[in-house]
Design a protein around this motif. Structure first.
Motif, PDB file in Angstrom:
ATOM      1  N   MET A 173       0.798  -1.295  -0.086  1.00  6.91           N
ATOM      2  CA  MET A 173       0.084  -0.167  -0.152  1.00  6.91           C
ATOM      3  C   MET A 173       0.981   1.298   0.001  1.00  6.91           C
ATOM      4  SD  MET A 173      -2.778   1.388   2.657  1.00  6.91           S
ATOM      5  CE  MET A 173      -3.866  -0.222   2.363  1.00  6.91           C
ATOM      6  N   LEU A 174       0.252   2.152  -0.872  1.00  9.25           N
ATOM      7  CA  LEU A 174       1.087   3.411  -0.688  1.00  9.25           C
ATOM      8  C   LEU A 174       0.537   4.424   0.515  1.00  9.25           C
ATOM      9  CD1 LEU A 174       2.847   5.823  -1.992  1.00  9.25           C
ATOM     10  CD2 LEU A 174       0.689   6.349  -3.347  1.00  9.25           C
ATOM     11  N   VAL A 175       1.290   4.976   1.108  1.00 12.67           N
ATOM     12  CA  VAL A 175       0.708   5.807   2.278  1.00 12.67           C
ATOM     13  C   VAL A 175       1.832   6.882   2.185  1.00 12.67           C
ATOM     14  CG1 VAL A 175       0.259   6.147   4.658  1.00 12.67           C
ATOM     15  CG2 VAL A 175      -0.308   3.965   3.640  1.00 12.67           C
ATOM     16  N   THR A 176       1.307   8.060   1.852  1.00 12.74           N
ATOM     17  CA  THR A 176       2.334   9.217   1.760  1.00 12.74           C
ATOM     18  C   THR A 176       1.725  10.529   2.295  1.00 12.74           C
ATOM     19  OG1 THR A 176       3.929  10.423   0.397  1.00 12.74           O
ATOM     20  CG2 THR A 176       1.722   9.767  -0.799  1.00 12.74           C
ATOM     21  N   GLY A 177       2.237  11.479   2.515  1.00 18.85           N
ATOM     22  CA  GLY A 177       1.791  12.698   3.053  1.00 18.85           C
ATOM     23  C   GLY A 177       2.558  13.830   2.964  1.00 18.85           C
ATOM     24  N   PHE A 178       2.143  15.034   3.171  1.00 16.43           N
ATOM     25  CA  PHE A 178       3.043  16.319   3.216  1.00 16.43           C
ATOM     26  C   PHE A 178       2.406  17.216   4.043  1.00 16.43           C
ATOM     27  CE2 PHE A 178      -0.130  16.491  -0.199  1.00 16.43           C
ATOM     28  CZ  PHE A 178      -0.509  17.976  -0.167  1.00 16.43           C
ATOM     29  N   PRO A 179       3.204  18.080   4.616  1.00 17.82           N
ATOM     30  CA  PRO A 179       2.697  19.359   5.421  1.00 17.82           C
ATOM     31  C   PRO A 179       2.485  20.483   4.532  1.00 17.82           C
ATOM     32  CG  PRO A 179       5.001  19.143   5.703  1.00 17.82           C
ATOM     33  CD  PRO A 179       4.808  18.055   4.703  1.00 17.82           C
TER      34      PRO A 179
END
Length: 230
Positions: A1-7
């Protein structure tokens, strides 16, 4: 699974994107201020199309871009009913101090809003999300639980919004906040999770339930009957 994020934005709110490997669909969590452009750019480059926007709570730093994202992709926003009013009237959820920041900016609900229920299971973009109601930071705060398949087996994830951070907990001095209620939510809904549960908070870096149980100064004695705390 792709789990990514950014502030994103002045509040540095973490916007997350979750998708199954090699899938064309994804789910967006908490698109805050100035999140729309980098989010759209990432989705375009990754050939991903969101099927829903999940909101951990109604504060504007987590919902600022929800309406334009939902409108662009023709998708629904999911939020607890207790916090829904903040989608169109964010100042009610944060107090008058925010008015100077907003000026004459107006906000409105997305065309489709789906209200979340505690214990609900959502199947979105091939991912199963469990909804856990954790009032305290706001009355409609929720945590989304996911099990992500990894090379060493399933990894439990908790998208905790502003309920639990690495080394801290959510503020409770805004309208609808309740410090004791927040501690009860953490004690009864989050600390029973496994130590290996990865904490993906609304601000700052990731952690784990085990790490927070062991070292978060706000959780000392929490859940320990000898300390007299829930």
């Amino acid at each position: 699974m792709l789990v990514t994020g950014f502030p994103a934005g002045m509040f540095q709110t973490n916007c997350y994107i979750l998708a199954q490997d090699d899938a064309s669909e994804c789910v967006v969590v908490d698109p805050g201020q100035d999140a729309a452009d980098p989010l759209i750019d990432f989705l375009t480059r990754s050939s991903l199309t969101p099927t829903a926007v999940l909101l951990t709570h109604g504060h504007l730093d987590h919902t600022w871009s929800v309406e334009p994202i939902c409108e662009k992709y023709g998708i629904a926003a999911y939020i607890a009913p207790e916090d829904r009013y903040m989608l169109s009237d964010p100042i009610k959820g944060t107090g008058p101090a925010l008015a100077a920041v907003l000026g004459d900016i107006e906000f409105r609900e997305p065309a489709e809003v789906i209200e979340l229920a505690d214990g609900e299971q959502l199947d979105l973009a091939g991912i199963e999300f469990s909804v856990v109601h954790t009032p305290g930071h706001t009355q409609g705060s929720v945590v989304f639980l996911v099990r992500a398949d990894g090379p060493d087996g399933a990894v439990p994830l908790a998208l905790t919004g502003d309920t639990l951070f690495a080394g801290s907990i959510g503020r409770t001095d805004l309208p609808g906040g309740d410090h004791d209620q927040l501690l009860r939510s953490i004690a009864t809904r989050l600390l029973p999770l496994g130590d290996d549960t990865v904490v993906l908070p609304g601000h700052g870096g990731q952690s784990s339930i085990g790490q927070e149980r062991a070292s978060n100064p706000f959780l000392v004695g929490l859940g320990d009957p000898e300390q007299g705390k829930l």
